[in-house]
Design an enzyme around this catalytic site. Structure first.
Site, short mmCIF file in Angstrom:
data_model
loop_
_atom_site.label_atom_id
_atom_site.label_comp_id
_atom_site.label_asym_id
_atom_site.label_seq_id
_atom_site.Cartn_x
_atom_site.Cartn_y
_atom_site.Cartn_z
N TYR A 172 0.88 -1.18 0.00
CA TYR A 172 0.00 0.00 0.00
C TYR A 172 0.91 1.22 0.00
CZ TYR A 172 -4.32 2.42 1.41
OH TYR A 172 -5.42 3.23 1.49
N ASN A 230 -21.84 -29.44 -21.76
CA ASN A 230 -22.04 -28.15 -21.12
C ASN A 230 -20.81 -27.30 -21.38
OD1 ASN A 230 -21.94 -26.15 -18.77
ND2 ASN A 230 -23.96 -27.05 -18.54
N ASN A 231 -21.05 -26.00 -21.56
CA ASN A 231 -19.93 -25.12 -21.94
C ASN A 231 -18.83 -25.05 -20.87
OD1 ASN A 231 -21.40 -23.44 -20.21
ND2 ASN A 231 -22.27 -22.27 -21.90
N ASP A 290 -25.07 -15.35 -20.74
CA ASP A 290 -26.52 -15.28 -20.58
C ASP A 290 -27.10 -13.92 -20.98
OD1 ASP A 290 -26.27 -17.88 -19.79
OD2 ASP A 290 -26.75 -17.57 -17.69
N LYS A 313 -20.10 -19.77 -12.36
CA LYS A 313 -19.11 -19.75 -13.44
C LYS A 313 -17.74 -19.36 -12.86
CE LYS A 313 -22.01 -20.34 -17.01
NZ LYS A 313 -21.96 -21.37 -18.02
N ILE A 333 -32.58 -21.06 -32.38
CA ILE A 333 -31.50 -20.35 -33.11
C ILE A 333 -31.28 -19.00 -32.43
CG2 ILE A 333 -30.67 -19.69 -35.41
CD1 ILE A 333 -31.09 -22.73 -34.88
N GLY A 334 -30.90 -19.10 -31.16
CA GLY A 334 -30.52 -17.92 -30.38
C GLY A 334 -29.01 -17.88 -30.28
N ALA A 335 -28.52 -17.43 -29.13
CA ALA A 335 -27.07 -17.30 -28.94
C ALA A 335 -26.37 -18.62 -29.26
CB ALA A 335 -26.79 -16.87 -27.51
N ASP A 395 -22.19 -18.54 -24.09
CA ASP A 395 -23.38 -19.28 -24.55
C ASP A 395 -23.33 -19.54 -26.05
OD1 ASP A 395 -25.19 -19.42 -22.07
OD2 ASP A 395 -24.40 -17.39 -22.14
N1 LIG Z 1 -25.63 -27.09 -22.29
C1 LIG Z 1 -25.01 -25.95 -22.47
O1 LIG Z 1 -23.80 -25.83 -22.33
C2 LIG Z 1 -25.79 -24.74 -22.84
C3 LIG Z 1 -25.10 -23.59 -23.21
C4 LIG Z 1 -25.81 -22.47 -23.60
C5 LIG Z 1 -27.18 -22.51 -23.59
N2 LIG Z 1 -27.81 -23.63 -23.16
C6 LIG Z 1 -29.26 -23.69 -23.10
O2 LIG Z 1 -29.81 -23.47 -24.39
C7 LIG Z 1 -30.98 -22.70 -24.28
C8 LIG Z 1 -30.85 -21.45 -25.13
O3 LIG Z 1 -29.83 -20.62 -24.63
P1 LIG Z 1 -29.40 -19.32 -25.42
O4 LIG Z 1 -28.42 -18.62 -24.58
O5 LIG Z 1 -29.06 -19.64 -26.83
O6 LIG Z 1 -30.79 -18.51 -25.36
P2 LIG Z 1 -31.43 -17.51 -26.41
O7 LIG Z 1 -32.53 -16.85 -25.70
O8 LIG Z 1 -30.39 -16.68 -27.06
O9 LIG Z 1 -32.03 -18.45 -27.56
C9 LIG Z 1 -33.08 -19.36 -27.38
C10 LIG Z 1 -33.72 -19.59 -28.74
O10 LIG Z 1 -34.57 -20.72 -28.61
C11 LIG Z 1 -35.75 -20.44 -29.29
N3 LIG Z 1 -36.83 -21.26 -28.76
C12 LIG Z 1 -37.34 -21.25 -27.52
N4 LIG Z 1 -38.35 -22.13 -27.43
C13 LIG Z 1 -38.46 -22.70 -28.65
C14 LIG Z 1 -39.34 -23.67 -29.19
N5 LIG Z 1 -40.33 -24.18 -28.47
N6 LIG Z 1 -39.16 -24.04 -30.48
C15 LIG Z 1 -38.19 -23.49 -31.22
N7 LIG Z 1 -37.35 -22.56 -30.77
C16 LIG Z 1 -37.49 -22.17 -29.50
C17 LIG Z 1 -35.98 -18.95 -29.06
O11 LIG Z 1 -36.87 -18.37 -29.99
C18 LIG Z 1 -34.56 -18.41 -29.20
O12 LIG Z 1 -34.26 -18.08 -30.55
C19 LIG Z 1 -31.18 -22.43 -22.79
O13 LIG Z 1 -32.02 -23.41 -22.26
C20 LIG Z 1 -29.80 -22.58 -22.23
O14 LIG Z 1 -29.82 -22.99 -20.89
C21 LIG Z 1 -27.15 -24.75 -22.82
O1 LIG Z 2 -24.76 -22.39 -17.26
C1 LIG Z 2 -24.82 -23.50 -17.80
O2 LIG Z 2 -24.97 -24.56 -17.16
C2 LIG Z 2 -24.65 -23.64 -19.28
C3 LIG Z 2 -25.03 -22.45 -20.07
O3 LIG Z 2 -24.16 -21.37 -19.89
C4 LIG Z 2 -26.48 -22.04 -19.95
O4 LIG Z 2 -26.73 -20.83 -20.02
O5 LIG Z 2 -27.33 -22.90 -19.85
MG LIG Z 3 -25.07 -19.50 -20.02
#
Ligand SMILES: NC(=O)c1ccc[n+]([C@@H]2O[C@H](COP(=O)([O-])OP(=O)(O)OC[C@H]3O[C@@H](n4cnc5c(N)ncnc54)[C@H](O)[C@@H]3O)[C@@H](O)[C@H]2O)c1
Ligand SMILES: O=C(O)C[C@H](O)C(=O)O
Ligand SMILES: [Mg+2]
Length: 476
Positions: free
Chosen positions: A109, A387-388, A207, A164, A265-267, A232
């Site tokens: 310090y 899982n990521n 997220d 995380k 088809i999100g993140a 994600d």
């Molecule tokens: N296992 C892993 O490591 C891991 C990592 C990232 C995300 N995830 C999971 O994946 C999911 C999505 O995460 P994200 O960050 O991409 O979220 P996000 O909100 O960016 O995308 C989700 C997408 O799913 C679509 N969706 C939701 N319900 C639907 C349905 N019934 N039919 C078709 N499309 C549908 C939404 O319209 C959106 O485009 C979450 O459940 C998250 O926990 C898992």
């Molecule tokens: O947090 C997790 O377990 C995985 C992923 O980052 C999610 O958002 O679902």
């Molecule tokens: Mg996440």
């Protein structure tokens, strides 16, 4: 589907009225599984016991209600272990050295610290050697897409971000800070992250809902000289590709020829599609709520516009059911209940299903396993956890150690192959396509693959000592 949890029920049993056998039977009938019994006090008339019960979350209230209604039983207290481990948060900051006397104080310090500050002022690059920057990652969220729970806000996102941070530290020795922002404005998020960046060696975005996440990440990558990585998107895609490479080996199919349906088809979904195409897949079908994405339709989301041009080669139209007919692989990153048994029945022989929505997958694993050859979920309580967490600790360890300014697509593909390679050919089977997060080879392999790729491509701005005998990269 509900989440399994563990509760501890402290109860007093009046011996003349009830027996522990009756209690155990009642707990079993209500869906609980007794895993431990501790006698706390035993007197002539009554005993007090702590009964530890595994149960599905939804059975929690029912079990307590049943016990309370039993004559001779007094429920003293119910504690949920999952909540107990969260009391007061899960992480803390602790100093590396104690301050025992005035001399120590004057070094860490004022006044000693001033000389160190001026050294960094004169040469900002010294921040890497004289501060925690080189080992520090900000885990940044706006709380808008927390797991699959949606926009639950920054405070509610905190337990996930603390989790995380725990994983960064335990698996890769990285000091990660959970930073939950009370804004959803992309301009504000970019500005805030840039403003806090001096203290960090990397930024892990987490997220943040799509499509804003794409713009936020792109702008931060362009404007910062430290790695910015939306977990994600890319962490998920890296691990999904790793799992798929091994699952295809199990079933004897080729990435280039299989039909792959990606739902949500999100993140995560956008990055998974991109990664599959980059790795050589040719038949990728992206499906969201409106059905199969394809040429001919107009999309407001630029990522969908781009994917429409490079996926769905035959221009199939329709719903998930249409996409699933004859598909070899399903990858779900959407939400619970999206996948039905009929979809699985319509898939090709030896199908591969990754139901990765968290915390509840697209289909209940116990139901799906009968219809598919390889099944994986994002959860730790079933085999094949995609899982990521298998990616982000190692990819940041590698990027920090070689001081890469960005994490390139080549580094991500190398990370995926490294994760897949942890499972040895003679170990590979339907139940084991992806290593456990507790396998310490995962971070080691990913780190090595990332650093080697960064050195080859010139991304590395530092050669870690264990890579010293390799050729020097171009310095920038
Ligand atoms: N296992 C892993 O490591 C891991 C990592 C990232 C995300 N995830 C999971 O994946 C999911 C999505 O995460 P994200 O960050 O991409 O979220 P996000 O909100 O960016 O995308 C989700 C997408 O799913 C679509 N969706 C939701 N319900 C639907 C349905 N019934 N039919 C078709 N499309 C549908 C939404 O319209 C959106 O485009 C979450 O459940 C998250 O926990 C898992
Ligand atoms: O947090 C997790 O377990 C995985 C992923 O980052 C999610 O958002 O679902
Ligand atoms: Mg996440």
């Amino acid at each position: 589907m509900s989440i399994s949890t563990t509760i501890v029920i402290r109860m007093e049993i009046q011996k003349s009225v009830a027996t522990f056998g009756e209690v155990a039977a009642a707990i079993g009938a209500a869906g609980g599984d007794i895993v431990a019994i501790d006698v706390i006090r035993s007197a002539k008339e009554a005993t007090t016991r702590d009964v530890t019960v595994n149960l599905h979350e939804s059975a929690n209230e029912q079990i307590v209600k049943v016990l309370k209604s039993m004559p001779g039983i007094r429920v003293v207290n119910v504690s949920d272990r999952t909540f107990l481990v969260h009391l007061g948060g899960k992480i803390e900051i602790s100093p590396k050295l104690p301050i025992k006397n005035r001399e120590d104080l004057s070094q860490v310090y004022t006044p000693g610290v001033a000389r160190v500050s001026m050294a960094i002022h004169n040469d900002p690059g010294k921040a890497y050697s004289l501060t925690m920057k080189r080992n520090t990652v900000a885990v940044v969220t706006d709380g808008t897409a927390v797991l699959g729970l949606g926009d639950i806000g920054p405070e509610a996102a905190m337990p996930v971000m603390e989790g995380k941070a725990m994983l960064f530290k335990q698996l890769a020795g990285i000091d990660a800070f959970p930073i939950c922002l009370n804004t959803k404005d992309p301009d504000a998020i970019v500005q805030i992250v840039k403003a806090i960046s001096p203290g960090f060696g990397g930024i892990n975005l987490e997220d943040i809902a799509s499509p804003r996440c794409f713009e936020i990440e792109r702008r931060l990558i362009d404007e910062l000289d430290i790695p910015v990585f939306h977990d994600d998107q890319h962490g998920t895609a890296v691990v999904a590709l790793a799992g798929l490479l091994n699952a295809l080996r199990v079933v004897g199919k080729q990435l280039e020829t299989v039909r792959i349906v990606v739902v949500g088809i999100g993140a995560a979904g956008v990055s998974i599609c991109n990664m599959l195409l980059a790795a050589g897949a040719r038949h990728v079908y992206a499906v969201d709520r409106e059905g199969i994405i394809g040429r001919g339709a107009a999309y407001r989301n630029p990522e969908w516009e781009r994917l429409a041009a490079v996926t769905n080669p035959e221009g199939i139209e329709g719903s998930l059911a249409d996409a699933m007919r004859g598909a070899d692989v399903f990858i779900g990153v959407s939400g619970p209940g999206v996948l039905q048994v009929e979809h699985l029945e319509s898939m090709a022989q030896d199908s591969i299903v990754f139901a990765m929505a968290n915390p509840n997958p697209e289909i209940e694993p116990d139901v799906a396993e009968r219809y598919v050859r390889v099944l994986a979920t994002g959860r730790s309580d079933y085999p094949n956890q995609i899982n990521n967490v298998l990616c982000f600790p190692g990819i940041f360890r590698g990027a920090l150690d070689c001081r890469a300014a960005t994490i390139t697509p080549a580094m991500k593909v190398a990370a995926a192959k490294a994760i897949a390679a942890v499972v040895q050919p003679d170990e590979l089977n339907e139940q084991y396509i992806i290593p456990s997060i507790f396998n310490d080879k995962v971070v080691e392999f990913v780190r090595k693959a990332v650093i080697e790729t960064a050195i080859e491509s010139g991304e590395a701005r530092r050669i870690p000592p264990d890579f010293m005998d390799r050729p020097e990269p171009e310095t920038r």
